[in-house]
Design an enzyme around this catalytic site. Structure first.
Site, PDB file in Angstrom:
ATOM      1  N   LEU A   1      -1.930   1.091   3.168  1.00  0.00           N
ATOM      2  CA  LEU A   1      -2.945   0.166   2.659  1.00  0.00           C
ATOM      3  C   LEU A   1      -2.277  -1.174   2.360  1.00  0.00           C
ATOM      4  O   LEU A   1      -1.050  -1.278   2.395  1.00  0.00           O
ATOM      5  CB  LEU A   1      -3.589   0.754   1.407  1.00  0.00           C
ATOM      6  CG  LEU A   1      -4.205   2.158   1.564  1.00  0.00           C
ATOM      7  CD1 LEU A   1      -4.843   2.618   0.255  1.00  0.00           C
ATOM      8  CD2 LEU A   1      -5.240   2.194   2.679  1.00  0.00           C
ATOM      9  N   PRO A   2      -3.052  -2.212   2.058  1.00  0.00           N
ATOM     10  CA  PRO A   2      -2.430  -3.526   1.841  1.00  0.00           C
ATOM     11  C   PRO A   2      -1.379  -3.530   0.717  1.00  0.00           C
ATOM     12  O   PRO A   2      -0.269  -4.017   0.915  1.00  0.00           O
ATOM     13  CB  PRO A   2      -3.622  -4.423   1.518  1.00  0.00           C
ATOM     14  CG  PRO A   2      -4.765  -3.790   2.266  1.00  0.00           C
ATOM     15  CD  PRO A   2      -4.525  -2.311   2.150  1.00  0.00           C
TER      16      PRO A   2
ATOM     17  N   LYS B   1       2.067 -11.538   0.001  1.00  0.00           N
ATOM     18  CA  LYS B   1       2.293 -10.424  -0.939  1.00  0.00           C
ATOM     19  C   LYS B   1       3.754  -9.957  -0.884  1.00  0.00           C
ATOM     20  O   LYS B   1       4.390  -9.750  -1.920  1.00  0.00           O
ATOM     21  CB  LYS B   1       1.316  -9.301  -0.564  1.00  0.00           C
ATOM     22  CG  LYS B   1       1.485  -7.987  -1.263  1.00  0.00           C
ATOM     23  CD  LYS B   1       2.210  -6.947  -0.419  1.00  0.00           C
ATOM     24  CE  LYS B   1       1.605  -6.677   0.920  1.00  0.00           C
ATOM     25  NZ  LYS B   1       2.310  -5.686   1.729  1.00  0.00           N
TER      26      LYS B   1
ATOM     27  N   LYS C   1      12.132  -3.598   2.049  1.00  0.00           N
ATOM     28  CA  LYS C   1      11.107  -4.148   2.941  1.00  0.00           C
ATOM     29  C   LYS C   1      10.704  -5.557   2.505  1.00  0.00           C
ATOM     30  O   LYS C   1      10.533  -6.463   3.318  1.00  0.00           O
ATOM     31  CB  LYS C   1       9.892  -3.216   2.947  1.00  0.00           C
ATOM     32  CG  LYS C   1       8.639  -3.773   3.594  1.00  0.00           C
ATOM     33  CD  LYS C   1       8.787  -3.922   5.088  1.00  0.00           C
ATOM     34  CE  LYS C   1       7.602  -4.676   5.675  1.00  0.00           C
ATOM     35  NZ  LYS C   1       7.716  -4.875   7.106  1.00  0.00           N
TER      36      LYS C   1
HETATM   37  P1  NDP Z   1      -4.892  -4.478   7.481  1.00  0.00           P
HETATM   38  O1  NDP Z   1      -5.398  -5.535   6.575  1.00  0.00           O
HETATM   39  O2  NDP Z   1      -5.029  -4.633   8.952  1.00  0.00           O
HETATM   40  O3  NDP Z   1      -5.603  -3.061   7.124  1.00  0.00           O
HETATM   41  C1  NDP Z   1      -5.666  -2.625   5.807  1.00  0.00           C
HETATM   42  C2  NDP Z   1      -6.194  -1.210   5.756  1.00  0.00           C
HETATM   43  O4  NDP Z   1      -6.307  -0.807   4.398  1.00  0.00           O
HETATM   44  C3  NDP Z   1      -7.574  -1.044   6.355  1.00  0.00           C
HETATM   45  O5  NDP Z   1      -7.692   0.247   6.854  1.00  0.00           O
HETATM   46  C4  NDP Z   1      -8.476  -1.249   5.138  1.00  0.00           C
HETATM   47  O6  NDP Z   1      -9.727  -0.616   5.256  1.00  0.00           O
HETATM   48  C5  NDP Z   1      -7.673  -0.552   4.087  1.00  0.00           C
HETATM   49  N1  NDP Z   1      -7.944  -1.045   2.754  1.00  0.00           N
HETATM   50  C6  NDP Z   1      -7.882  -2.321   2.312  1.00  0.00           C
HETATM   51  N2  NDP Z   1      -8.134  -2.389   0.993  1.00  0.00           N
HETATM   52  C7  NDP Z   1      -8.382  -1.105   0.604  1.00  0.00           C
HETATM   53  C8  NDP Z   1      -8.705  -0.522  -0.636  1.00  0.00           C
HETATM   54  N3  NDP Z   1      -8.817  -1.258  -1.759  1.00  0.00           N
HETATM   55  N4  NDP Z   1      -8.926   0.810  -0.681  1.00  0.00           N
HETATM   56  C9  NDP Z   1      -8.797   1.562   0.431  1.00  0.00           C
HETATM   57  N5  NDP Z   1      -8.493   1.066   1.646  1.00  0.00           N
HETATM   58  C10 NDP Z   1      -8.279  -0.254   1.719  1.00  0.00           C
HETATM   59  O7  NDP Z   1      -3.391  -4.223   7.062  1.00  0.00           O
HETATM   60  P2  NDP Z   1      -2.163  -3.718   7.969  1.00  0.00           P
HETATM   61  O8  NDP Z   1      -2.545  -2.452   8.634  1.00  0.00           O
HETATM   62  O9  NDP Z   1      -1.646  -4.848   8.769  1.00  0.00           O
HETATM   63  O10 NDP Z   1      -1.084  -3.460   6.807  1.00  0.00           O
HETATM   64  C11 NDP Z   1      -1.047  -2.269   6.036  1.00  0.00           C
HETATM   65  C12 NDP Z   1       0.288  -2.276   5.289  1.00  0.00           C
HETATM   66  O11 NDP Z   1       1.346  -2.256   6.253  1.00  0.00           O
HETATM   67  C13 NDP Z   1       0.498  -3.527   4.423  1.00  0.00           C
HETATM   68  O12 NDP Z   1       1.186  -3.196   3.254  1.00  0.00           O
HETATM   69  C14 NDP Z   1       1.355  -4.420   5.333  1.00  0.00           C
HETATM   70  O13 NDP Z   1       2.120  -5.334   4.568  1.00  0.00           O
HETATM   71  C15 NDP Z   1       2.197  -3.381   6.051  1.00  0.00           C
HETATM   72  N6  NDP Z   1       2.735  -3.804   7.344  1.00  0.00           N
HETATM   73  C16 NDP Z   1       1.937  -4.380   8.321  1.00  0.00           C
HETATM   74  C17 NDP Z   1       2.499  -4.776   9.534  1.00  0.00           C
HETATM   75  C18 NDP Z   1       1.697  -5.403  10.644  1.00  0.00           C
HETATM   76  O14 NDP Z   1       2.302  -5.829  11.657  1.00  0.00           O
HETATM   77  N7  NDP Z   1       0.358  -5.478  10.546  1.00  0.00           N
HETATM   78  C19 NDP Z   1       3.937  -4.608   9.806  1.00  0.00           C
HETATM   79  C20 NDP Z   1       4.661  -3.912   8.762  1.00  0.00           C
HETATM   80  C21 NDP Z   1       4.075  -3.560   7.584  1.00  0.00           C
HETATM   81  P3  NDP Z   1     -11.011  -1.348   5.907  1.00  0.00           P
HETATM   82  O15 NDP Z   1     -11.019  -0.925   7.347  1.00  0.00           O
HETATM   83  O16 NDP Z   1     -12.151  -0.806   5.127  1.00  0.00           O
HETATM   84  O17 NDP Z   1     -10.836  -2.831   5.722  1.00  0.00           O
END
Ligand code: NDP
Length: 324
Positions: A94-95, A269, A200
């Site tokens: 999650l974020p 973040k 990280k």
């Molecule tokens: P996204 O913003 O693309 O997706 C976030 C996900 O979390 C979605 O499935 C969203 O659901 C869900 N979500 C958001 N808020 C909540 C909440 N309050 N309760 C439950 N579910 C929630 O993020 P990423 O996939 O890019 O990133 C996820 C994590 O991985 C982060 O910590 C990021 O820093 C890390 N990361 C990302 C990388 C990248 O290249 N994208 C690389 C390395 C690490 P919904 O579909 O409903 O919006």
């Protein structure tokens, strides 16, 4: 009884894990994955297609989980509790850590169904303090916890080549390692709970420093009459090169494509977490603090959906100079 058992991963039987019971090994094959975002979705897809793994998925926006289920054949759960029912390992992505913490409680929460002896692996790029708090709450119920943020981007997730930075008990990591190997190539035990998150955040702070400093440098050079492609050609054969100069700027800035793979909000973040770690450890860190401030400004200016490399657009705006 503890005995050496075959270790099975996506590639088949590859070795043995000592001191893992057959029961424990089988328990790690029933997995729940929560958070099918930009990086979570391809990670979960790797698990869905790994042999011998039974997967349930949950996502806040149900339609995304349903489309994942249709595409990859996983069970789609109605709630976090439903996803974790009968799962030996629950993986979250999650974020922020607070989002994971908020999924623990209530009738629909993870703790309603996670049994003692199961494990929560949090692949969120989280913050160490919240991870330690979650781990302590789970420990009260004999549930294991590992912080396991990843690097390597969405393409690394698709290809199964992520680096996974793990904080927590090393023996617990050994038990879930075959799962992490479905999406990770380099899996590193970094230290106690929170150590993965801390590492990280510093890695991503270095990414941010490089994106920002390369942007300032190329804008100045463009104003001085040096073409950005010429500048990058020289920098990438010299000591100023970085992932930003070698990949991000040529592929995303000079082309003006700015694909949205990793949100600026998330990098903001991460740099904030790194700046906090430095303050907490009382390490003088003016550069980290300034970078956190710059990325906070860029996030506010460019919004929630902007990609991290779009921070360069703020430099361009201030300079009145496009890097193209
Ligand atoms: P996204 O913003 O693309 O997706 C976030 C996900 O979390 C979605 O499935 C969203 O659901 C869900 N979500 C958001 N808020 C909540 C909440 N309050 N309760 C439950 N579910 C929630 O993020 P990423 O996939 O890019 O990133 C996820 C994590 O991985 C982060 O910590 C990021 O820093 C890390 N990361 C990302 C990388 C990248 O290249 N994208 C690389 C390395 C690490 P919904 O579909 O409903 O919006």
């Amino acid at each position: 009884m503890h005995r050496a058992v075959p270790r099975v991963d996506a590639a088949g039987v590859t070795g043995e894990i000592a001191n893992v019971t057959y029961h424990e090994l089988m328990a790690t094959r029933t997995v729940a994955f929560l958070g099918l975002g930009a990086i979570g979705r391809p990670m979960a897809a790797r698990l869905a297609h790994a042999p011998g793994i039974t997967l349930a998925v949950w996502n806040r926006t149900a339609e995304r989980a349903q489309s994942f289920g249709r595409e990859h054949g996983a069970r789609v759960a109605a709630t976090p509790a439903d996803a974790a029912r009968s799962a030996g390992v629950v993986i979250t992505c999650l974020p922020v850590s607070a989002d994971v913490e908020a999924l623990l409680d209530g009738d629909a929460g993870l703790l309603a169904t996670m049994a003692s002896g199961t494990t929560l692996v949090d692949c969120t790029s989280g913050d160490p303090a919240t991870s330690r708090r979650i781990a302590a709450r789970l420990a009260e119920r004999s549930i294991g916890y590992l912080d396991a943020p990843v690097s390597g981007g969405t393409s690394g997730a698709e290809q199964g080549t992520l680096t996974v930075m793990v904080g927590g008990d090393a023996a617990l990591l050994d038990r879930v390692r075959p799962l992490l190997e479905t999406f990770g190539k380099k899996i590193v035990h970094c230290g106690p709970v929170g150590a993965g998150d801390a590492l990280k955040s510093v890695n991503n702070a270095l990414l941010a420093v490089n994106v920002w400093s390369t942007g300032e440098g190329l804008a100045a050079l463009a104003r001085a009459g040096v073409r950005p492609d010429v500048a990058l050609d020289v920098i990438n054969a010299s000591s100023g090169r970085s992932n930003a100069s070698m990949n991000l700027f040529p592929e995303r800035v000079l082309t003006r494509e700015f694909p949205r793979t990793f949100r600026l909000a998330l990098l903001d973040k991460d740099v904030g977490i790194a700046a906090g770690v430095a303050r907490e450890q009382k390490v003088p860190s003016p550069l980290l603090q300034l970078t956190a401030e710059l990325f906070r400004m860029a996030h506010v200016e460019l919004g929630e959906e902007a990609d991290h490399v779009e921070a360069v657009k703020l430099i361009e705006r201030w300079a009145g100079q496009e890097i193209a």
